[in-house]
Enzyme design. Structure first.
Site, PDB file in Angstrom:
ATOM      1  N   CYS A   4       0.863  -1.176   0.000  1.00 61.22           N
ATOM      2  CA  CYS A   4       0.000   0.000   0.000  1.00 61.22           C
ATOM      3  C   CYS A   4       0.909   1.238   0.000  1.00 61.22           C
ATOM      4  CB  CYS A   4      -0.921   0.005   1.217  1.00 61.22           C
ATOM      5  SG  CYS A   4      -1.794   1.570   1.419  1.00 61.22           S
ATOM      6  N   ASN A  86     -12.466  10.570  -2.589  1.00 57.39           N
ATOM      7  CA  ASN A  86     -12.867   9.674  -3.667  1.00 57.39           C
ATOM      8  C   ASN A  86     -13.011   8.273  -3.069  1.00 57.39           C
ATOM      9  OD1 ASN A  86     -12.691  11.724  -5.643  1.00 57.39           O
ATOM     10  ND2 ASN A  86     -10.483  11.421  -5.780  1.00 57.39           N
ATOM     11  N   GLY A  92     -13.632   7.168  -8.327  1.00 55.78           N
ATOM     12  CA  GLY A  92     -12.342   7.616  -8.836  1.00 55.78           C
ATOM     13  C   GLY A  92     -11.187   7.453  -7.866  1.00 55.78           C
ATOM     14  N   HIS A  99      -8.109   8.566   2.401  1.00 56.19           N
ATOM     15  CA  HIS A  99      -7.433   9.875   2.448  1.00 56.19           C
ATOM     16  C   HIS A  99      -8.391  10.956   1.999  1.00 56.19           C
ATOM     17  CE1 HIS A  99      -6.864   8.191  -1.601  1.00 56.19           C
ATOM     18  NE2 HIS A  99      -6.858   9.440  -2.041  1.00 56.19           N
TER      19      HIS A  99
HETATM   20  P1  5GP Z   1      -7.282   9.280  -5.187  1.00 56.72           P
HETATM   21  O1  5GP Z   1      -7.396   9.342  -6.679  1.00 56.72           O
HETATM   22  O2  5GP Z   1      -7.083   7.861  -4.696  1.00 56.72           O
HETATM   23  O3  5GP Z   1      -8.381  10.010  -4.466  1.00 56.72           O
HETATM   24  O4  5GP Z   1      -5.985  10.111  -4.830  1.00 56.72           O
HETATM   25  C1  5GP Z   1      -4.698   9.589  -4.794  1.00 56.72           C
HETATM   26  C2  5GP Z   1      -3.785  10.773  -4.820  1.00 56.72           C
HETATM   27  O5  5GP Z   1      -2.522  10.336  -4.370  1.00 56.72           O
HETATM   28  C3  5GP Z   1      -3.587  11.391  -6.200  1.00 56.72           C
HETATM   29  O6  5GP Z   1      -3.932  12.762  -6.164  1.00 56.72           O
HETATM   30  C4  5GP Z   1      -2.112  11.168  -6.488  1.00 56.72           C
HETATM   31  O7  5GP Z   1      -1.520  12.266  -7.150  1.00 56.72           O
HETATM   32  C5  5GP Z   1      -1.536  10.992  -5.103  1.00 56.72           C
HETATM   33  N1  5GP Z   1      -0.367  10.128  -5.042  1.00 56.72           N
HETATM   34  C6  5GP Z   1      -0.230   8.884  -5.605  1.00 56.72           C
HETATM   35  N2  5GP Z   1       0.972   8.359  -5.306  1.00 56.72           N
HETATM   36  C7  5GP Z   1       1.609   9.287  -4.529  1.00 56.72           C
HETATM   37  C8  5GP Z   1       2.899   9.323  -3.908  1.00 56.72           C
HETATM   38  O8  5GP Z   1       3.706   8.383  -4.003  1.00 56.72           O
HETATM   39  N3  5GP Z   1       3.206  10.450  -3.200  1.00 56.72           N
HETATM   40  C9  5GP Z   1       2.334  11.498  -3.069  1.00 56.72           C
HETATM   41  N4  5GP Z   1       2.751  12.564  -2.339  1.00 56.72           N
HETATM   42  N5  5GP Z   1       1.105  11.495  -3.636  1.00 56.72           N
HETATM   43  C10 5GP Z   1       0.766  10.400  -4.363  1.00 56.72           C
HETATM   44 ZN    ZN Z   2      -2.445   1.510   3.543  1.00 53.73          ZN
END
Ligand code: 5GP
Ligand code: ZN
Length: 113
Positions: A4, A86, A92, A99
């Protein structure tokens, strides 16, 4: 939780820019920001998504929301901001660890879908 990304970030196995941390959560800068300010609030415990919340663990959401105004003020978001979660495939969600996105620093698009 193995494999994860956010657990690895919490455990410092993957680097991130932390702007807030306490016993239960971290807040980090999003890797690909969608607004001038784009911060992710991440519980340290692995909860896959908002769909996995119930009476036993939902207090973490109140905790996140109690910290957001302080961090938002520190980041200069005096004119408002948007908080996004999301959830699941249709919502999405790309990282399967609960988070909340904090977005701001400009007048955001009013569209949400
Ligand atoms: P979701 O689409 O799941 O709501 O958001 C995931 C978010 O995590 C995205 O905005 C993406 O840019 C961010 N993200 C994905 N991998 C990483 C990472 O390794 N480091 C950071 N700081 N953000 C990440
Ligand atoms: Zn986790």
């Amino acid at each position: 939780m193995e494999n994860c990304i956010f657990c690895k970030i919490v455990n410092r196995e993957i680097p991130s820019t932390r702007i807030y941390e306490d016993r239960r959560i971290i807040a980090i800068k999003d890797l690909s920001p969608q607004a001038p300010v784009h911060v992710l609030f991440i519980p340290k415990d692995h909860i896959p998504s908002a769909d996995n919340l119930d009476e036993s663990n939902s207090d973490i959401v109140a905790h996140v929301f109690s910290v957001i105004p302080r961090v938002a003020a520190e980041l200069g978001l005096r004119n408002g901001y948007r908080i996004i979660n999301n959830c699941g495939e249709d919502g999405g969600q790309t990282v399967k660890h609960l988070h909340f996105h904090l977005l701001g620093g400009k007048k955001l698009d009013e569209k949400i879908v």
